[in-house]
Design a protein around this motif. Structure first.
Motif, PDB file in Angstrom:
ATOM      1  N   LEU A   1      26.701   9.054 -12.311  1.00 39.40           N
ATOM      2  CA  LEU A   1      25.735  10.147 -12.503  1.00 39.40           C
ATOM      3  C   LEU A   1      24.322   9.768 -12.084  1.00 39.40           C
ATOM      4  CD1 LEU A   1      26.753  11.559 -16.011  1.00 39.40           C
ATOM      5  CD2 LEU A   1      27.432  12.360 -13.736  1.00 39.40           C
ATOM      6  N   THR A   2      24.158   8.563 -11.571  1.00 41.44           N
ATOM      7  CA  THR A   2      22.834   8.047 -11.235  1.00 41.44           C
ATOM      8  C   THR A   2      22.677   7.990  -9.731  1.00 41.44           C
ATOM      9  OG1 THR A   2      22.915   6.689 -13.235  1.00 41.44           O
ATOM     10  CG2 THR A   2      21.268   6.096 -11.575  1.00 41.44           C
ATOM     11  N   LEU A   3      21.661   8.637  -9.205  1.00 45.95           N
ATOM     12  CA  LEU A   3      21.413   8.551  -7.772  1.00 45.95           C
ATOM     13  C   LEU A   3      20.834   7.185  -7.438  1.00 45.95           C
ATOM     14  CD1 LEU A   3      19.946  12.090  -7.017  1.00 45.95           C
ATOM     15  CD2 LEU A   3      22.239  11.221  -6.477  1.00 45.95           C
ATOM     16  N   ALA A   4      21.368   6.572  -6.409  1.00 45.06           N
ATOM     17  CA  ALA A   4      20.919   5.237  -6.008  1.00 45.06           C
ATOM     18  C   ALA A   4      19.442   5.231  -5.654  1.00 45.06           C
ATOM     19  CB  ALA A   4      21.763   4.726  -4.842  1.00 45.06           C
TER      20      ALA A   4
ATOM     21  N   THR B   1      22.221  14.055   8.685  1.00 44.65           N
ATOM     22  CA  THR B   1      21.804  13.625   7.357  1.00 44.65           C
ATOM     23  C   THR B   1      20.742  12.544   7.488  1.00 44.65           C
ATOM     24  OG1 THR B   1      24.004  14.085   6.504  1.00 44.65           O
ATOM     25  CG2 THR B   1      22.590  12.684   5.173  1.00 44.65           C
ATOM     26  N   THR B   2      19.689  12.713   6.746  1.00 45.07           N
ATOM     27  CA  THR B   2      18.622  11.725   6.714  1.00 45.07           C
ATOM     28  C   THR B   2      18.984  10.644   5.709  1.00 45.07           C
ATOM     29  OG1 THR B   2      17.034  13.476   7.152  1.00 45.07           O
ATOM     30  CG2 THR B   2      16.165  11.409   6.271  1.00 45.07           C
ATOM     31  N   THR B   3      18.702   9.406   6.055  1.00 43.14           N
ATOM     32  CA  THR B   3      18.921   8.320   5.109  1.00 43.14           C
ATOM     33  C   THR B   3      17.584   7.832   4.586  1.00 43.14           C
ATOM     34  OG1 THR B   3      18.948   6.637   6.844  1.00 43.14           O
ATOM     35  CG2 THR B   3      21.073   7.594   6.212  1.00 43.14           C
ATOM     36  N   ILE B   4      17.644   7.199   3.447  1.00 43.98           N
ATOM     37  CA  ILE B   4      16.446   6.673   2.792  1.00 43.98           C
ATOM     38  C   ILE B   4      16.665   5.186   2.557  1.00 43.98           C
ATOM     39  CG2 ILE B   4      15.048   6.748   0.689  1.00 43.98           C
ATOM     40  CD1 ILE B   4      15.698   9.720   0.497  1.00 43.98           C
TER      41      ILE B   4
ATOM     42  N   LEU C   1      20.588   4.823   2.703  1.00 43.73           N
ATOM     43  CA  LEU C   1      21.568   5.690   2.058  1.00 43.73           C
ATOM     44  C   LEU C   1      21.205   7.165   2.177  1.00 43.73           C
ATOM     45  CD1 LEU C   1      22.046   3.756  -1.303  1.00 43.73           C
ATOM     46  CD2 LEU C   1      23.552   3.718   0.692  1.00 43.73           C
ATOM     47  N   ASP C   2      22.240   7.977   2.248  1.00 42.12           N
ATOM     48  CA  ASP C   2      22.081   9.405   2.083  1.00 42.12           C
ATOM     49  C   ASP C   2      21.489   9.593   0.688  1.00 42.12           C
ATOM     50  OD1 ASP C   2      22.832  12.060   1.049  1.00 42.12           O
ATOM     51  OD2 ASP C   2      24.079  12.239   2.839  1.00 42.12           O
ATOM     52  N   PRO C   3      20.466  10.410   0.518  1.00 44.17           N
ATOM     53  CA  PRO C   3      19.830  10.547  -0.806  1.00 44.17           C
ATOM     54  C   PRO C   3      20.759  11.080  -1.887  1.00 44.17           C
ATOM     55  CG  PRO C   3      18.916  12.132   0.755  1.00 44.17           C
ATOM     56  CD  PRO C   3      19.805  11.216   1.529  1.00 44.17           C
TER      57      PRO C   3
ATOM     58  N   ASP D   1      15.719   2.623  -6.773  1.00 39.76           N
ATOM     59  CA  ASP D   1      15.131   1.738  -5.770  1.00 39.76           C
ATOM     60  C   ASP D   1      14.324   0.647  -6.471  1.00 39.76           C
ATOM     61  OD1 ASP D   1      14.208   0.665  -3.361  1.00 39.76           O
ATOM     62  OD2 ASP D   1      12.607   2.156  -3.147  1.00 39.76           O
ATOM     63  N   GLY D   2      14.615  -0.601  -6.142  1.00 35.69           N
ATOM     64  CA  GLY D   2      13.922  -1.735  -6.739  1.00 35.69           C
ATOM     65  C   GLY D   2      14.525  -2.241  -8.036  1.00 35.69           C
ATOM     66  N   ALA D   3      15.556  -1.578  -8.520  1.00 32.88           N
ATOM     67  CA  ALA D   3      16.150  -1.941  -9.813  1.00 32.88           C
ATOM     68  C   ALA D   3      17.075  -3.146  -9.693  1.00 32.88           C
ATOM     69  CB  ALA D   3      16.933  -0.761 -10.384  1.00 32.88           C
TER      70      ALA D   3
END
Length: 170
Positions: free
Chosen positions: A64-67, A2-5, A20-22, A71-73
């Motif tokens: 329901l929101t992808l992290a 798994t690629t992380t971001i 994180l895993d996307p 990003d930056g929030a």
């Protein structure tokens, strides 16, 4: 494999860099990766509101929101609403009106209430807003409608609406 971001979030005033895993939800990022258990995992389908947090000041269902989409929030949980060691006025009103009951839904209810108060201040209508050109009046029906996405298993709805009405009247 798994690629992380890499992403950055500011949660309750503290900046955090995460890999994180996307597919990671904002709820899981906050709870599992940052150890903040204020937002609750209820239904994990966006139907109960226990996971409600404020993102850049607006309420969202963190399950329901992808992290990576945030990003930056700036994320504010019910824990982050407290300032200088004191409770937020909404949390104080929940105490005064016995709106906590078991407490499981409370962090989501409090964040939702803070969000709805801001929405009303900005003039955002709800499904029961009668006059879209007038100032929003947060009567019991308006508050109940705006909180309708947050479920309480203990049925403390009357007390929750009373708590929000008290803060709205200030």
């Amino acid at each position: 494999m798994t690629t992380t971001i890499p992403i950055g979030l500011t949660v309750d005033g503290r900046h955090c860099d995460l890999d994180l895993d996307p597919r990671t939800t904002l709820l899981d990022a906050v709870r599992e990766h940052l150890g903040n258990t204020s937002p609750k995992k209820g239904c994990d389908h966006g139907q109960c509101g226990a996971c409600t947090v404020l993102v850049d000041g607006r309420r969202v269902l963190s399950c329901l929101t992808l992290a990576v989409a945030k990003d930056g929030a700036e994320v504010t949980t019910a824990d982050g609403l407290a300032r200088d060691g004191g409770l937020h006025p909404v949390a104080e009103a929940f105490l005064a009106h016995d709106a906590y009951q078991c407490g499981y839904c409370t962090p989501g209810q409090v964040c939702s209430a803070v969000g709805l108060l801001d929405e009303a201040d900005r003039g955002a209508p709800s499904a029961v807003t009668d006059d879209l050109t007038a100032d929003t009046v947060l009567d019991r029906a308006e508050i109940a409608e705006r909180l309708s996405g947050n479920l309480c298993r203990c049925a403390a709805y009357t007390n929750i609406v009373s708590a929000v009405a008290e803060v709205a009247s200030r």
